[in-house]
Design an enzyme around this catalytic site. Structure first.
Site, PDB file in Angstrom:
ATOM      1  N   TYR A 173    -103.021  40.511  16.876  1.00 37.42           N
ATOM      2  CA  TYR A 173    -103.012  39.728  18.124  1.00 37.42           C
ATOM      3  C   TYR A 173    -103.667  40.505  19.266  1.00 37.42           C
ATOM      4  O   TYR A 173    -104.271  39.920  20.152  1.00 37.42           O
ATOM      5  CB  TYR A 173    -101.575  39.338  18.462  1.00 37.42           C
ATOM      6  CG  TYR A 173    -101.480  38.070  19.273  1.00 37.42           C
ATOM      7  CD1 TYR A 173    -102.022  36.871  18.803  1.00 37.42           C
ATOM      8  CD2 TYR A 173    -100.847  38.056  20.510  1.00 37.42           C
ATOM      9  CE1 TYR A 173    -101.932  35.703  19.539  1.00 37.42           C
ATOM     10  CE2 TYR A 173    -100.741  36.897  21.253  1.00 37.42           C
ATOM     11  CZ  TYR A 173    -101.288  35.724  20.768  1.00 37.42           C
ATOM     12  OH  TYR A 173    -101.205  34.578  21.501  1.00 37.42           O
ATOM     13  N   LYS A 202    -101.392  37.349  27.178  1.00 38.19           N
ATOM     14  CA  LYS A 202    -100.218  36.475  27.220  1.00 38.19           C
ATOM     15  C   LYS A 202     -99.073  37.118  28.013  1.00 38.19           C
ATOM     16  O   LYS A 202     -98.292  36.417  28.675  1.00 38.19           O
ATOM     17  CB  LYS A 202     -99.753  36.133  25.803  1.00 38.19           C
ATOM     18  CG  LYS A 202    -100.667  35.193  25.048  1.00 38.19           C
ATOM     19  CD  LYS A 202    -100.722  33.813  25.673  1.00 38.19           C
ATOM     20  CE  LYS A 202    -101.450  32.819  24.761  1.00 38.19           C
ATOM     21  NZ  LYS A 202    -101.556  31.474  25.374  1.00 38.19           N
TER      22      LYS A 202
END
Length: 257
Positions: A157, A164
């Protein structure tokens, strides 16, 4: 009477029928909300138009969220057609592929800026542009989409997890800032779902399998489950909730070992 009868909203981030944003839009429309949608580039325009053909009185507009001029143009058009606005759904995120696939220590400066601009700052820009329309309606509900990789290091990720994390902090500060105006800002942290964006994450198939094996519910979440949680956070049922990140992940986030 449908829960959102007479309400209006705008959805950013529909790419195709498997998009989380589209599932949320369907739930909102089912409960009576009139919706506007945006797309970026001609490649996605046809997809959005085809999906929205079944939604009465929907509005479809181009928008590059890195352009303040395009954002302003979208909300001017929404204001002209809808009058006010009750809800904004932000399902927008991007990081260059090489910065997702490389070791995080090799993240490029330009990639870092791009990911934060599109994935986090865009929520500020869109909410600011929507503010006059929310004020006309007397209230507003903003909803963003995030992922557990904002809190914990998730293999593959990488840069998106950092972006995020910035998005989640942005949600809290917007909620604190806009609460006195009766505007709520929340997020859903969804478990992995097989969307177009997710397929860009290295090892995503293994992520789905691992999640299903470890989550307390022993399965992956469905788009409809995420959409129904979004409906709750956008509707008056959640009138006392702001600045929160709601997990819809089958309980995966509670597991330590």
């Amino acid at each position: 009477m449908p829960l959102l009868q007479g309400k209006t909203g705008i959805v950013f981030g529909v790419a195709n029928k498997r998009s989380i944003a589209w599932a949320i839009a369907q739930a909102l429309a089912r409960e009576g909300m009139r919706l506007a949608f945006t797309y970026q580039g001609e490649r996605l325009k046809a997809n959005v138009e085809e999906l929205c053909a079944a939604l009465p009185d929907s509005l479809i507009l181009p928008c590059d969220v890195t352009s303040d001029a395009e954002i302003d143009a979208v909300f001017k058009e929404v204001g002209d057609k809808f009058g006010g606005l009750d809800a904004l759904v932000h399902s927008v995120a991007f990081a260059p592929r090489e910065d997702l696939e490389n070791d995080f220590v090799n993240t490029s400066r330009e990639g870092f800026k791009t990911a934060h601009d599109i994935s986090a700052y865009s929520l500020v820009g869109l909410t600011r542009a929507a503010l006059p329309l929310f004020e006309k309606s007397g209230s507003g509900a903003v909803l963003a989409l995030t992922y557990y990789g904002a809190e914990k290091a998730v293999e593959g990720y990488n840069l998106m997890g950092v972006a995020k994390a910035s998005l989640e902090a942005t949600i809290r500060y917007l909620a604190a800032n806009l609460g006195p105006k009766n505007i709520r800002v929340n997020a859903i942290s969804a478990g992995p779902v097989n969307t177009l964006a997710a397929r860009g994450i290295k090892g995503f198939t293994g992520m789905l399998k691992h999640h299903a094996e470890r989550a307390p519910l022993r399965r992956n979440v469905e788009l409809e489950e995420i959409a129904n949680a979004a409906l709750f956070l956008i509707s008056s049922m959640s009138a006392g909730i702001t600045g929160e990140v709601m997990f819809v992940d089958g309980g995966y986030n509670i597991i330590g070992l």
